[in-house]
Design an enzyme around this catalytic site. Structure first.
Site, PDB file in Angstrom:
ATOM      1  N   ASP A   1     -11.068   3.064   4.641  1.00 17.60           N
ATOM      2  CA  ASP A   1     -11.409   1.647   4.487  1.00 17.60           C
ATOM      3  C   ASP A   1     -12.915   1.447   4.350  1.00 17.60           C
ATOM      4  OD1 ASP A   1      -9.422  -0.218   4.209  1.00 17.60           O
ATOM      5  OD2 ASP A   1      -8.903  -0.233   6.337  1.00 17.60           O
TER       6      ASP A   1
ATOM      7  N   GLN B   1      -4.481  -1.422   9.930  1.00 17.80           N
ATOM      8  CA  GLN B   1      -4.253  -2.731   9.298  1.00 17.80           C
ATOM      9  C   GLN B   1      -4.749  -3.836  10.236  1.00 17.80           C
ATOM     10  OE1 GLN B   1      -3.080  -3.307   6.113  1.00 17.80           O
ATOM     11  NE2 GLN B   1      -3.611  -5.452   6.503  1.00 17.80           N
TER      12      GLN B   1
ATOM     13  N   LYS C   1       0.834  -1.213   0.000  1.00 16.44           N
ATOM     14  CA  LYS C   1       0.000   0.000   0.000  1.00 16.44           C
ATOM     15  C   LYS C   1       0.867   1.261   0.000  1.00 16.44           C
ATOM     16  CE  LYS C   1      -3.722  -2.430   2.333  1.00 16.44           C
ATOM     17  NZ  LYS C   1      -4.324  -2.849   3.616  1.00 16.44           N
TER      18      LYS C   1
END
Ligand code: NAP
Length: 282
Positions: free
Chosen positions: A99, A76, A32
């Site tokens: 997200d 994460q 990412k």
């Protein structure tokens, strides 16, 4: 990106919080941040130790919520078991929730209002669109009902006018239900579980699963002793396998996403799009 830099006076900013030293999470995060670097998105990875508490994580999130140079916050997952994941995700300001996991944004999704969409399902919709695979009026089956993949996937397909069925571990006659699908999405976390008896000939099969197989006997069973695939396993002692059987899907499906290399890169692309959109709206 240049236009954004001119109007905002800065690049879009993404903060990634990577707790502990889970090797799979480290790989996902470095993919990412590398993409962020390539696109000119300012990104910063925070690495609190694996022993962090929920309170310490909340402090980190509150500080990121206040930072004007950060448009998007990514926690994460999975977090270590002593951390209350739901509380931490809930603490992320909804407008920085790139997200799309915050209940506000899931509510926006459920009611088809604008807002960041969970990246993996959003990437799959983009993949269907760009490959000219019709969705409206078609039968779609999603295996898995998690908040981050299965449920938002089903909602996005529904908003595009598919007739959607959601399956899970208690679904009766799972292969029979899946065989009705023109579009089959597998988000289970079970290596090669979806075999040819789940797949309608010609169907589009989207494999979300990422499963690390480290047992050679299991790899030999999945690859049916195919020498070249086992040679790849023997080089590293492990192999990544999706939820869909790689040999069966190749023979039966009309189109499918391979693992690795299918859905994963799209998830990252959608994360970057959500970050840029958050910056535009800041
Ligand atoms: P999850 O939260 O563990 O959910 C798994 C779902 O699969 C649950 O709804 C579960 O049903 C269902 N399931 C489990 N065993 C089943 C069975 N035997 N038959 C039918 N359904 C079954 O997993 P997730 O977070 O959604 O992730 C799923 C997979 O996608 C994992 O391999 C994950 O690593 C991968 N993933 C990939 C990406 C990407 O970027 N490519 C992103 C996210 C996740 P119940 O609800 O009844 O327990």
């Amino acid at each position: 990106m240049e236009r954004l830099k001119q109007t905002k006076g800065r690049a879009p900013g993404l903060a990634v919080v990577l707790v502990g030293d889970n090797p799979a999470s480290q790989v996902y995060v470095s993919n990412k941040t590398r993409t962020g670097d390539e696109l000119g998105i300012f990104n910063q990875t925070l690495t609190p130790p694996a022993t962090s508490t929920t309170e310490e994580m909340l402090e980190i999130v509150y500080a990121l919520n206040r930072r004007p140079d950060i448009d998007g916050i990514l926690i994460q997952l999975p977090l270590p078991s002593q951390i209350d994941t739901a509380r931490v995700l809930l603490a992320v300001a909804p407008h920085k929730d790139v997200d799309g996991f915050h209940p506000c944004n899931l509510g926006n999704l459920a009611t088809a209002r604008p807002g960041p969409r969970p990246c993996t399902p959003a990437g799959i919709m983009e993949l269907l669109r760009r490959n000219g695979i019709p969705v409206a009026g078609r039968r779609a089956v999603v295996i898995g009902r998690s908040d981050i993949v299965g449920k938002p996937m089903a909602l996005l397909l529904l908003h595009e006018n598919a007739t959607v069925t959601i399956c899970h571990s208690k679904t009766a006659d799972l292969p029979g239900v899946c065989r009705e699908a023109d579009i089959l999405v597998a988000a289970i976390g079970r290596p090669a579980m979806v075999t040819r008896d789940f797949i309608k000939p010609g169907a589009t099969v989207i494999d979300v699963g990422i499963n690390r197989v480290e047992d050679r006997d299991e790899a030999a069973r999945i690859f049916r002793n195919d020498a070249s695939r086992l040679a790849r396993f023997d080089k590293t002692g492990r192999v990544l396998v999706g939820d869909v059987h790689p040999l069966d899907v190749d023979e039966v499906a009309g189109a499918y996403t391979p693992v690795p290399g299918g859905v994963g890169p799209l998830t990252i692309a959608m994360l970057m799009m959500n970050t840029i959109a958050a910056c535009e709206q800041s």
